[in-house]
Motif scaffolding. Sequence first.
Motif, PDB file in Angstrom:
ATOM      1  N   LYS A   1      -2.438 -21.390 -13.825  1.00  0.00           N
ATOM      2  CA  LYS A   1      -2.010 -22.246 -12.719  1.00  0.00           C
ATOM      3  C   LYS A   1      -2.021 -21.472 -11.412  1.00  0.00           C
ATOM      4  O   LYS A   1      -2.436 -21.996 -10.368  1.00  0.00           O
ATOM      5  N   ARG A   2      -1.601 -20.222 -11.449  1.00  0.00           N
ATOM      6  CA  ARG A   2      -1.583 -19.414 -10.224  1.00  0.00           C
ATOM      7  C   ARG A   2      -2.989 -19.220  -9.691  1.00  0.00           C
ATOM      8  O   ARG A   2      -3.246 -19.357  -8.495  1.00  0.00           O
ATOM      9  N   TRP A   3      -3.947 -18.903 -10.580  1.00  0.00           N
ATOM     10  CA  TRP A   3      -5.330 -18.714 -10.151  1.00  0.00           C
ATOM     11  C   TRP A   3      -5.910 -19.992  -9.564  1.00  0.00           C
ATOM     12  O   TRP A   3      -6.569 -19.975  -8.532  1.00  0.00           O
ATOM     13  N   SER A   4      -5.671 -21.107 -10.246  1.00  0.00           N
ATOM     14  CA  SER A   4      -6.209 -22.385  -9.792  1.00  0.00           C
ATOM     15  C   SER A   4      -5.658 -22.746  -8.415  1.00  0.00           C
ATOM     16  O   SER A   4      -6.408 -23.105  -7.496  1.00  0.00           O
ATOM     17  N   ASP A   5      -4.341 -22.646  -8.256  1.00  0.00           N
ATOM     18  CA  ASP A   5      -3.724 -23.006  -6.982  1.00  0.00           C
ATOM     19  C   ASP A   5      -4.202 -22.086  -5.862  1.00  0.00           C
ATOM     20  O   ASP A   5      -4.466 -22.527  -4.736  1.00  0.00           O
ATOM     21  N   ALA A   6      -4.328 -20.791  -6.170  1.00  0.00           N
ATOM     22  CA  ALA A   6      -4.765 -19.838  -5.151  1.00  0.00           C
ATOM     23  C   ALA A   6      -6.186 -20.143  -4.700  1.00  0.00           C
ATOM     24  O   ALA A   6      -6.506 -20.078  -3.499  1.00  0.00           O
ATOM     25  N   LEU A   7      -7.052 -20.484  -5.640  1.00  0.00           N
ATOM     26  CA  LEU A   7      -8.444 -20.759  -5.298  1.00  0.00           C
ATOM     27  C   LEU A   7      -8.555 -22.023  -4.459  1.00  0.00           C
ATOM     28  O   LEU A   7      -9.240 -22.052  -3.439  1.00  0.00           O
ATOM     29  N   VAL A   8      -7.880 -23.086  -4.877  1.00  0.00           N
ATOM     30  CA  VAL A   8      -7.931 -24.342  -4.125  1.00  0.00           C
ATOM     31  C   VAL A   8      -7.357 -24.144  -2.725  1.00  0.00           C
ATOM     32  O   VAL A   8      -7.915 -24.600  -1.728  1.00  0.00           O
ATOM     33  N   ASN A   9      -6.234 -23.439  -2.637  1.00  0.00           N
ATOM     34  CA  ASN A   9      -5.591 -23.216  -1.353  1.00  0.00           C
ATOM     35  C   ASN A   9      -6.457 -22.341  -0.449  1.00  0.00           C
ATOM     36  O   ASN A   9      -6.630 -22.623   0.740  1.00  0.00           O
ATOM     37  N   GLY A  10      -7.055 -21.304  -1.027  1.00  0.00           N
ATOM     38  CA  GLY A  10      -7.831 -20.365  -0.225  1.00  0.00           C
ATOM     39  C   GLY A  10      -9.123 -20.935   0.304  1.00  0.00           C
ATOM     40  O   GLY A  10      -9.583 -20.570   1.386  1.00  0.00           O
ATOM     41  N   LEU A  11      -9.733 -21.857  -0.454  1.00  0.00           N
ATOM     42  CA  LEU A  11     -11.022 -22.407  -0.051  1.00  0.00           C
ATOM     43  C   LEU A  11     -10.898 -23.777   0.592  1.00  0.00           C
ATOM     44  O   LEU A  11     -11.899 -24.451   0.804  1.00  0.00           O
ATOM     45  N   SER A  12      -9.686 -24.204   0.892  1.00  0.00           N
ATOM     46  CA  SER A  12      -9.485 -25.512   1.515  1.00  0.00           C
ATOM     47  C   SER A  12     -10.284 -25.603   2.804  1.00  0.00           C
ATOM     48  O   SER A  12     -10.162 -24.763   3.701  1.00  0.00           O
ATOM     49  N   LEU A  13     -11.105 -26.643   2.896  1.00  0.00           N
ATOM     50  CA  LEU A  13     -11.957 -26.792   4.071  1.00  0.00           C
ATOM     51  C   LEU A  13     -11.154 -27.091   5.327  1.00  0.00           C
ATOM     52  O   LEU A  13     -11.613 -26.892   6.434  1.00  0.00           O
ATOM     53  N   GLY A  14      -9.965 -27.614   5.145  1.00  0.00           N
ATOM     54  CA  GLY A  14      -9.173 -27.979   6.304  1.00  0.00           C
ATOM     55  C   GLY A  14      -8.534 -26.798   7.011  1.00  0.00           C
ATOM     56  O   GLY A  14      -7.997 -26.949   8.098  1.00  0.00           O
ATOM     57  N   GLY A  15      -8.607 -25.614   6.408  1.00  0.00           N
ATOM     58  CA  GLY A  15      -7.988 -24.459   7.018  1.00  0.00           C
ATOM     59  C   GLY A  15      -6.518 -24.379   6.679  1.00  0.00           C
ATOM     60  O   GLY A  15      -5.930 -25.263   6.080  1.00  0.00           O
ATOM     61  N   GLY A  16      -5.906 -23.256   7.077  1.00  0.00           N
ATOM     62  CA  GLY A  16      -4.473 -23.108   6.883  1.00  0.00           C
ATOM     63  C   GLY A  16      -4.089 -22.502   5.558  1.00  0.00           C
ATOM     64  O   GLY A  16      -2.931 -22.185   5.338  1.00  0.00           O
ATOM     65  N   GLY A  17      -5.048 -22.343   4.644  1.00  0.00           N
ATOM     66  CA  GLY A  17      -4.734 -21.779   3.343  1.00  0.00           C
ATOM     67  C   GLY A  17      -4.760 -20.260   3.367  1.00  0.00           C
ATOM     68  O   GLY A  17      -5.201 -19.627   4.322  1.00  0.00           O
ATOM     69  N   ASP A  18      -4.284 -19.670   2.285  1.00  0.00           N
ATOM     70  CA  ASP A  18      -4.248 -18.217   2.134  1.00  0.00           C
ATOM     71  C   ASP A  18      -5.594 -17.757   1.592  1.00  0.00           C
ATOM     72  O   ASP A  18      -5.818 -17.733   0.379  1.00  0.00           O
ATOM     73  N   VAL A  19      -6.513 -17.395   2.487  1.00  0.00           N
ATOM     74  CA  VAL A  19      -7.868 -17.039   2.091  1.00  0.00           C
ATOM     75  C   VAL A  19      -7.871 -15.789   1.225  1.00  0.00           C
ATOM     76  O   VAL A  19      -8.530 -15.734   0.180  1.00  0.00           O
ATOM     77  N   SER A  20      -7.135 -14.753   1.637  1.00  0.00           N
ATOM     78  CA  SER A  20      -7.110 -13.510   0.868  1.00  0.00           C
ATOM     79  C   SER A  20      -6.522 -13.725  -0.519  1.00  0.00           C
ATOM     80  O   SER A  20      -7.029 -13.220  -1.515  1.00  0.00           O
ATOM     81  N   GLY A  21      -5.436 -14.524  -0.587  1.00  0.00           N
ATOM     82  CA  GLY A  21      -4.846 -14.833  -1.885  1.00  0.00           C
ATOM     83  C   GLY A  21      -5.798 -15.607  -2.766  1.00  0.00           C
ATOM     84  O   GLY A  21      -5.856 -15.398  -3.982  1.00  0.00           O
ATOM     85  N   GLY A  22      -6.562 -16.529  -2.163  1.00  0.00           N
ATOM     86  CA  GLY A  22      -7.549 -17.290  -2.932  1.00  0.00           C
ATOM     87  C   GLY A  22      -8.625 -16.396  -3.512  1.00  0.00           C
ATOM     88  O   GLY A  22      -9.013 -16.545  -4.676  1.00  0.00           O
ATOM     89  N   ALA A  23      -9.115 -15.459  -2.709  1.00  0.00           N
ATOM     90  CA  ALA A  23     -10.142 -14.542  -3.190  1.00  0.00           C
ATOM     91  C   ALA A  23      -9.605 -13.651  -4.300  1.00  0.00           C
ATOM     92  O   ALA A  23     -10.276 -13.419  -5.315  1.00  0.00           O
ATOM     93  N   ALA A  24      -8.379 -13.146  -4.122  1.00  0.00           N
ATOM     94  CA  ALA A  24      -7.785 -12.276  -5.143  1.00  0.00           C
ATOM     95  C   ALA A  24      -7.570 -13.034  -6.450  1.00  0.00           C
ATOM     96  O   ALA A  24      -7.874 -12.538  -7.537  1.00  0.00           O
ATOM     97  N   GLY A  25      -7.053 -14.268  -6.337  1.00  0.00           N
ATOM     98  CA  GLY A  25      -6.839 -15.079  -7.534  1.00  0.00           C
ATOM     99  C   GLY A  25      -8.139 -15.383  -8.244  1.00  0.00           C
ATOM    100  O   GLY A  25      -8.221 -15.351  -9.475  1.00  0.00           O
TER     101      GLY A  25
END
Length: 318
Positions: free
Chosen positions: A181-205
Amino acid sequence: MRVNLFDSEFLTDPYPTYQWLRDNDPVHQVARKIWLVSRYDDVLAVLRDPGLYSSELGYGGMMTEPIDGDASMMPEDRRRAMTDSGAGMMVQSFAGLRVLISSDPPDHSRLRRLVNKPFAPRAIRELEPRVRAICEELVDDMLAARSDGVADLWSHVSYPLPTMVIAHMLGIPPERKADFKRWSDALVNGLSLGGGGDVSGGAAGAMEMFKYFGKVIAERTAEPRDDLISLLVAQGPDGDEPLTVPEIVAFCVLLLVAGNETTTNLLGNFWRAMAQQPDQLERLRAEPDLVGSAVEEALRFDSPVQGLWRGTTRPTEL
């Protein structure tokens, strides 16, 4: 009027905007070369013509670039963060792979046949006892939490349920569900096209997820089991050469992320609609045979997926 797909007011309730689009501007220009198609017949025409409206082009490099070169759609600091974090390289590394969401026929057709078996109605029926047991366990946890005064359908049931089912299908131990769940949420949040997500966390996850799936694929190659990853390792799409390790990883990531997001949001949307229409909830309780059609109606009424991307292969007029 130009619709901003990432405006908070639009995201909260897009349906009045959809109505306006259908009535006034059914092929609406969102950015310089991006158009939003909103009428049923037009949408159907686009989806039925992959030779002209391509998934491969639609889902190409859009996550690593401002949409259509419109800088307002992805701020400079976000593009820089994606580059610095390695997220852009992560997405681009999947370019050219056979992946369901970003392939067109005949590749898409072969891939779909490969994965149809574990998702066929009979296979899903066989999975039902395990899914039911997971649901009952989660509901029990929710009821136990209520004794402390804090119980929430979304966090106790909707949120963990799809992760646990997908992990079961992939043959992943239940104790790794929190990581999933952590990996999935991080990836979705990091790659959100709308911006505002944690890009570094998404890449790490994502990198943690890729590494883990690579390890599991190696284990299933050496010792196959009765799970989906073993099936993907053993078979090629429709007699074609077997999927490569990166392609199997891409499929597992797609299943995990897409399955999590859609199911969690479907359940949340469903119960929100029931809370707003208590007469329908009471009817459902009185007539449980309606549950199947109620789920289908929930998918239509407030879908967890609001749109699909396509890219044109040549100039066209719609």
